[in-house]
Design a protein around this motif. Structure first.
Motif, PDB file in Angstrom:
ATOM      1  N   HIS A   1      49.472 104.880  95.900  1.00 52.58           N
ATOM      2  CA  HIS A   1      49.692 105.429  97.247  1.00 52.58           C
ATOM      3  C   HIS A   1      49.177 106.853  97.330  1.00 52.58           C
ATOM      4  O   HIS A   1      48.536 107.259  98.322  1.00 52.58           O
ATOM      5  N   HIS A   2      49.379 107.623  96.265  1.00 54.25           N
ATOM      6  CA  HIS A   2      48.880 109.001  96.241  1.00 54.25           C
ATOM      7  C   HIS A   2      47.347 109.027  96.220  1.00 54.25           C
ATOM      8  O   HIS A   2      46.721 109.831  96.919  1.00 54.25           O
ATOM      9  N   ILE A   3      46.745 108.120  95.436  1.00 53.00           N
ATOM     10  CA  ILE A   3      45.274 108.063  95.380  1.00 53.00           C
ATOM     11  C   ILE A   3      44.707 107.677  96.740  1.00 53.00           C
ATOM     12  O   ILE A   3      43.722 108.267  97.216  1.00 53.00           O
ATOM     13  N   PHE A   4      45.325 106.679  97.377  1.00 51.94           N
ATOM     14  CA  PHE A   4      44.856 106.246  98.697  1.00 51.94           C
ATOM     15  C   PHE A   4      44.959 107.383  99.719  1.00 51.94           C
ATOM     16  O   PHE A   4      44.042 107.615 100.520  1.00 51.94           O
ATOM     17  N   ALA A   5      46.034 108.121  99.696  1.00 47.59           N
ATOM     18  CA  ALA A   5      46.207 109.239 100.619  1.00 47.59           C
ATOM     19  C   ALA A   5      45.152 110.322 100.361  1.00 47.59           C
ATOM     20  O   ALA A   5      44.593 110.899 101.302  1.00 47.59           O
ATOM     21  N   THR A   6      44.871 110.582  99.076  1.00 43.25           N
ATOM     22  CA  THR A   6      43.865 111.591  98.736  1.00 43.25           C
ATOM     23  C   THR A   6      42.486 111.182  99.234  1.00 43.25           C
ATOM     24  O   THR A   6      41.769 111.961  99.868  1.00 43.25           O
ATOM     25  N   LEU A   7      42.084 109.944  98.976  1.00 45.09           N
ATOM     26  CA  LEU A   7      40.759 109.485  99.396  1.00 45.09           C
ATOM     27  C   LEU A   7      40.649 109.390 100.905  1.00 45.09           C
ATOM     28  O   LEU A   7      39.581 109.635 101.465  1.00 45.09           O
ATOM     29  N   SER A   8      41.743 109.049 101.570  1.00 44.92           N
ATOM     30  CA  SER A   8      41.712 108.994 103.040  1.00 44.92           C
ATOM     31  C   SER A   8      41.560 110.384 103.630  1.00 44.92           C
ATOM     32  O   SER A   8      40.864 110.572 104.640  1.00 44.92           O
ATOM     33  N   ARG A   9      42.170 111.369 103.001  1.00 45.85           N
ATOM     34  CA  ARG A   9      42.090 112.737 103.521  1.00 45.85           C
ATOM     35  C   ARG A   9      40.718 113.352 103.258  1.00 45.85           C
ATOM     36  O   ARG A   9      40.143 114.001 104.138  1.00 45.85           O
ATOM     37  N   LEU A  10      40.158 113.122 102.082  1.00 45.59           N
ATOM     38  CA  LEU A  10      38.871 113.742 101.729  1.00 45.59           C
ATOM     39  C   LEU A  10      37.677 112.994 102.313  1.00 45.59           C
ATOM     40  O   LEU A  10      36.598 113.582 102.449  1.00 45.59           O
ATOM     41  N   LYS A  11      37.825 111.697 102.622  1.00 49.98           N
ATOM     42  CA  LYS A  11      36.753 110.897 103.224  1.00 49.98           C
ATOM     43  C   LYS A  11      35.468 110.957 102.382  1.00 49.98           C
ATOM     44  O   LYS A  11      34.402 111.332 102.853  1.00 49.98           O
ATOM     45  N   ILE A  12      35.591 110.595 101.119  1.00 57.16           N
ATOM     46  CA  ILE A  12      34.445 110.558 100.205  1.00 57.16           C
ATOM     47  C   ILE A  12      33.739 109.209 100.381  1.00 57.16           C
ATOM     48  O   ILE A  12      34.295 108.154 100.071  1.00 57.16           O
ATOM     49  N   SER A  13      32.535 109.262 100.892  1.00 50.88           N
ATOM     50  CA  SER A  13      31.843 108.024 101.279  1.00 50.88           C
ATOM     51  C   SER A  13      31.582 107.103 100.092  1.00 50.88           C
ATOM     52  O   SER A  13      31.640 105.874 100.229  1.00 50.88           O
ATOM     53  N   CYS A  14      31.273 107.642  98.921  1.00 46.07           N
ATOM     54  CA  CYS A  14      30.944 106.794  97.773  1.00 46.07           C
ATOM     55  C   CYS A  14      32.177 106.112  97.183  1.00 46.07           C
ATOM     56  O   CYS A  14      32.032 105.239  96.305  1.00 46.07           O
ATOM     57  N   LEU A  15      33.390 106.490  97.616  1.00 48.29           N
ATOM     58  CA  LEU A  15      34.622 105.912  97.084  1.00 48.29           C
ATOM     59  C   LEU A  15      35.348 105.059  98.111  1.00 48.29           C
ATOM     60  O   LEU A  15      36.567 104.865  98.008  1.00 48.29           O
ATOM     61  N   GLU A  16      34.619 104.551  99.097  1.00 53.92           N
ATOM     62  CA  GLU A  16      35.260 103.718 100.116  1.00 53.92           C
ATOM     63  C   GLU A  16      35.828 102.444  99.490  1.00 53.92           C
ATOM     64  O   GLU A  16      36.925 101.998  99.848  1.00 53.92           O
ATOM     65  N   ALA A  17      35.085 101.830  98.587  1.00 48.75           N
ATOM     66  CA  ALA A  17      35.583 100.607  97.946  1.00 48.75           C
ATOM     67  C   ALA A  17      36.830 100.897  97.120  1.00 48.75           C
ATOM     68  O   ALA A  17      37.796 100.112  97.125  1.00 48.75           O
ATOM     69  N   GLU A  18      36.841 102.036  96.402  1.00 51.18           N
ATOM     70  CA  GLU A  18      38.012 102.400  95.604  1.00 51.18           C
ATOM     71  C   GLU A  18      39.210 102.723  96.501  1.00 51.18           C
ATOM     72  O   GLU A  18      40.360 102.451  96.127  1.00 51.18           O
ATOM     73  N   LYS A  19      38.935 103.299  97.678  1.00 49.20           N
ATOM     74  CA  LYS A  19      40.044 103.580  98.605  1.00 49.20           C
ATOM     75  C   LYS A  19      40.705 102.274  99.056  1.00 49.20           C
ATOM     76  O   LYS A  19      41.942 102.165  99.087  1.00 49.20           O
ATOM     77  N   LYS A  20      39.890 101.273  99.394  1.00 56.43           N
ATOM     78  CA  LYS A  20      40.447  99.983  99.805  1.00 56.43           C
ATOM     79  C   LYS A  20      41.196  99.329  98.644  1.00 56.43           C
ATOM     80  O   LYS A  20      42.264  98.720  98.836  1.00 56.43           O
ATOM     81  N   GLU A  21      40.646  99.475  97.445  1.00 57.37           N
ATOM     82  CA  GLU A  21      41.307  98.892  96.278  1.00 57.37           C
ATOM     83  C   GLU A  21      42.647  99.567  96.018  1.00 57.37           C
ATOM     84  O   GLU A  21      43.646  98.895  95.698  1.00 57.37           O
TER      85      GLU A  21
END
Length: 904
Positions: free
Chosen positions: A744-764
């Protein structure tokens, strides 16, 4: 058949410039009859070509089409099958044998006769006619107007031989005379014989008159002969006079020849004099050096602008005189040899004087620059002096000395250097070596002092710098790692550690790092690169202009001919007096820059090593800045010294960056979690958030974004793998809680930073968080109404065995009374107590950082209500009309959950 022949001629053969001679209606022998026409044709253009064409009627039947054609010269045999009896069959032997049946024997015979005539007329190779009647094979008659009718002549002969017409047409006058004569004779038309006799009589009369006229003219002929004799005598007299005139003119001719020869000698003498004068003028104009130029070369002032200009003009004039293209034979003249020797002496004398003066200028500028450098850094080496105050006074501006005044003074001699390069390459090469020797020592001291100041500014100290090898001009880090850590901690007020890795590297976490110190390092590093770039570009531009070398064209790595300048020569293939080719000149610029700035790359590497030891996060700043400066330098000149050097240093920076990422991943794998406390948010998950936030701010609009994206991919994979590893090893905290909170913390971090190359990891990460949240809720909630769950599991088992739902109540173990007993064991008070214990258990498992308690509690509430609705549905279906209900409602469940959450 005539109509068909006319149609074929019009539609098929006329458009192809062909004339149809004969036609026969045939079909193939032995097959189903499909009629077609065989046609014999000749072309209307020469040379005449004879063909046999097969024409077939179209399927629609409204027009004919040309199917196949054979040249008559390819026909070998014509077989008529029987020469005595009439037979419609015949064979034609081309490359293969074609068997035909004609519609009638007459058509067959006419067609064969036409083929025989065409063969006799147009072909040298005769066709064999087998089983053909001799009447058909008759010789062609001679083509005349009487023997051949006009239509047959045109169709058979084809116009190949034209009839010779011997008739000669009367002209207009003859026609008029005949008409007058015929008008004078009444019987000219009615009685031709009488008219002919009359004409014969008149002709005889005319012949007699002609004979009498000839006999009467004999006297006149004799008179004419006498006149001709007299004319011959006169001609003889004229010939005698002409002979005497010719003898007189012969003497005149001899005199004129003597005069012409004399004029030729005079003209030749004049021509030679003009050519001699032209050669003398050429030598005087091109090989005469003015006295003023000679004086300038011998005594000209090379220190003043006016003297330099005069010497430059004189040197150019001398070069022109020496390089003049002499005509054949000039080099054999003594005066030319003497003048060339004089020019050579002047060149040697001026070359020595110029080389000596420029060497003195180099020494003077070098001495002046060293004096300025000494004055700038004097107090740094004074024993007992307060170095901190000195640096505060002298090191406020991190800047390299400006060499523009030196370049400006030397560029005045650029044309003279070009002259020296073309006339005496040995002295030019010596000056180049001396310049590099002086400049390399000067730049080495200036650059090392410059980097010394940069290192002091980075560490923020002066007195302690000597402990870590920052004294003098060495620029080497000789202190131990612990000393360097101590230095950094003291300089930053014990605010941060020396490591910027994602884990603990010095008993302090990365969150303790001071952003202001990183920003200061970034500014200092950028200032260092910004100072070096114009310095190198200015020096390279000066070298190319002053030494007249080519630049901006050489390719990286083309160093085949050039040698190390320390060896004493620039090229293996060129003597001291011969200028090198353009390719070697390009290499000369590179080699000169390498020797002059040989200390830049080691100093940059030392500075990078210091920055990496101070804070490994500095590798991010250095990678971005160095990439930008490499890109800028390559746009200016991809093969320049600056571009190559910065590219080499960029490789080192990239290695440090990759090493930093690898260390972070390795340290993730070495994480150990306490067995006595709950896990919560793992350290490397929290520090990945810090790293990503810092990296995004540094790499915004950077050229090397791809390197960061690759690092992100490696790091996030490491985070995912090690979160699962820690969750599996956790004893105090359930696995699902560790996975749920961290993802949950990783998902929140990636959603806030909007790193395009980690979109798949955000969904995962979101999927893993959701799955483990649901798994934890189901596992923790379990079966809060355990006996009731067991009772209804039995009911469902009976239904699965085939018992109808409304008949389950008749089963002894599952009747209404047994249901009421089980329901009474779960009053509202007991249910609330069980939920309160469950809330306390969840509260112990979850950490406060992520604040997921209410989310988990709400999910448990929904799961409990789902079970309640399932039980109510079974009661309604299996015990209809019994009036049995639960002792608490859904609203009671909502109230219980709300009050428990508020009380805690």
């Amino acid at each position: 058949m005539t109509a068909i022949k006319h149609a074929l001629q019009r539609d098929i053969f006329t458009p192809n410039d062909e004339r149809l001679l004969s036609i026969v209606n045939v079909c193939k022998a032995g097959k189903k009859k499909k009629n077609c026409f065989l046609c014999a044709t000749v072309t209307t253009e020469r040379p005449v070509q004879v063909k046999m064409v097969k024409v077939k009627k179209s399927d629609k039947g409204d027009f004919y089409k040309r199917q196949i054609a054979w040249a008559l010269r390819d026909l070998a045999v014509v077989d008529a099958k029987d020469a005595i009896k009439e037979n419609p069959e015949f064979d034609l032997h081309f490359e293969k044998i074609y068997k035909w049946v004609a519609s009638s024997t007459a058509e067959k015979n006419a067609f064969i006769s036409c083929i025989w005539k065409l063969n006799q007329r147009y072909l040298r190779k005769k066709i064999d006619f087998v089983n053909v009647s001799s009447q058909l094979l008759e010789e062609l008659p001679k083509v005349t107007e009487e023997s051949v009718p006009s239509g047959e002549n045109q169709s058979v002969t084809g116009g190949d031989e034209e009839v010779v017409d011997v008739y000669q047409e009367l002209n207009a006058r003859e026609e008029q005379d005949i008409e007058i004569m015929m008008e004078g004779c009444e019987c000219a038309i009615s009685n031709a014989e009488a008219f002919a006799e009359r004409l014969s009589r008149e002709l005889q009369v005319l012949d007699g008159a002609n004979i009498q006229s000839i006999m009467a003219s004999e006297k006149q002929v004799n008179i004419l002969m006498k006149l001709l004799d007299e004319a011959l005598k006169e001609v003889d007299q004229i010939e005698l006079k002409l002979s005497s005139y010719e003898e007189m003119l012969q003497s005149v001719k001899e005199q004129m020849d003597q005069i012409s020869e004399s004029n030729h000698l005079i003209h030749l003498s004049n021509t030679n004099n003009v050519k001699l004068l032209s050669e003398i003028e050429f030598l005087v104009n091109h090989m005469d050096l003015a006295k003023g130029h000679i004086k300038a070369l011998q005594e000209g002032d090379l220190a003043s602008s006016r003297g330099i200009e005069a010497c430059t003009n004189a040197a150019d004039a001398l070069l022109q005189c020496m390089n003049v293209a002499l005509r054949p034979g000039h080099d054999m003249l003594l005066a030319v040899k003497q003048q060339q020797q004089r020019f050579s002496d002047l060149r040697e004398q001026f070359a020595r004087r110029l080389a000596s003066h420029l060497n003195n200028v180099f020494v003077q500028q070098f001495t002046q620059a060293l004096l300025q450098l000494y004055n700038r850094s004097y107090f740094l080496s004074v024993p007992g002096h307060d170095q901190s105050s000195t640096l505060a006074q002298h090191s406020v501006e991190l800047a390299l000395p400006n060499h523009h005044p030196f370049h400006r003074d030397l560029l005045r001699y650029a044309k003279l250097m070009e002259w020296l390069k073309s006339t005496d390459y040995g002295k030019y090469e010596g000056l180049t070596k001396n310049y590099m020797d002086y400049l390399s020592r000067l730049y080495e001291r200036e650059i090392k002092d410059f980097f010394e100041v940069a290192k002091i500014k980075m560490t923020g100290t002066t007195k302690e710098s000597k402990k870590f090898g920052l004294h003098g001009s060495s620029g080497k880090l000789t202190g131990s790692t612990s000393s360097l850590n101590k230095l950094s901690v003291q300089s930053s007020g014990n605010r941060r550690s020396q490591s910027s890795s994602l884990l603990d590297m010095g008993n302090m976490s990365a969150s303790d790092l001071d952003v202001a110190d990183r920003t200061k390092f970034d500014k200092i590093f950028e200032q260092v690169l910004s100072e070096l770039e114009p310095l190198c570009l200015a020096e390279q531009d000066f070298i190319s202009k002053f030494f007249k070398l080519q630049q901006h064209q050489s390719m990286p790595g083309t160093m085949t001919e050039a040698e190390d300048l320390d060896g004493g020569t620039f090229s293996r293939q060129h003597n001291a007096g011969v200028p090198p080719p353009v390719s070697s000149e390009k290499d000369m610029i590179r080699q000169m820059m390498i020797k002059i700035f040989r200390c830049i790359e080691p100093e940059l590497n030392n500075l990078i090593a210091l920055g990496d030891k101070i804070d490994s996060f500095n590798s991010l700043y250095m990678l971005v800045k160095m990439s930008h400066h490499v890109w800028t330098a390559q746009n200016v000149d991809p093969a320049s010294f600056l571009s190559t050097t910065l590219g080499n240093v960029l490789v080192t920076v990239k290695r440090n960056f990759d090493k930093c990422i690898s260390n972070q991943i390795r340290q993730m794998e070495e994480v150990k979690i306490s067995k006595k406390s709950k896990v919560g948010i793992l350290p490397f998950v929290a520090e990945f958030e810090e790293f990503a936030g810092l990296a995004e701010s540094i790499f915004k609009n950077a050229e090397r974004r791809g390197d960061l994206d690759k690092a992100y991919t490696k790091l996030i994979r490491g985070v995912f793998v090690n979160v699962e590893k820690v969750a599996n090893e956790s004893q105090k905290t359930p696995r699902d809680v560790v996975m749920m909170e961290n993802f949950h913390h990783i998902f929140a971090t990636l959603s806030r930073l909007k790193i395009s190359c980690l979109e798949a990891e955000k969904k995962e990460a979101k999927q893993k968080y959701t799955d483990h949240l649901q798994s934890y809720v189901i596992y923790s909630l379990g079966q809060p109404l355990e006996k009731l769950n067991h009772f209804f599991e039995g009911v469902e088992a009976r239904v699965a065995q085939g018992i109808r739902e409304e008949e389950v109540s008749y089963q002894l173990a599952f009747n209404k009374q047994e249901l009421r007993k089980v329901i009474k064991e779960y009053p509202g008070k007991e249910v609330k107590k069980g939920l309160d214990n469950l809330y306390k258990k969840v509260d112990k498992h979850l950490c406060e950082e992520e604040n997921l308690l209410q989310v988990v509690w709400h999910s448990m509430q929904d799961e409990f209500i789902r079970q309640y609705k399932h039980f109510e549905g079974l009661i309604a279906r299996c015990y209809p009309g019994s009036g049995v209900t639960m002792e608490f409602t859904i609203q009671d469940i909502l109230d219980y959950c709300s009050s428990i959450a508020q009380s805690h």
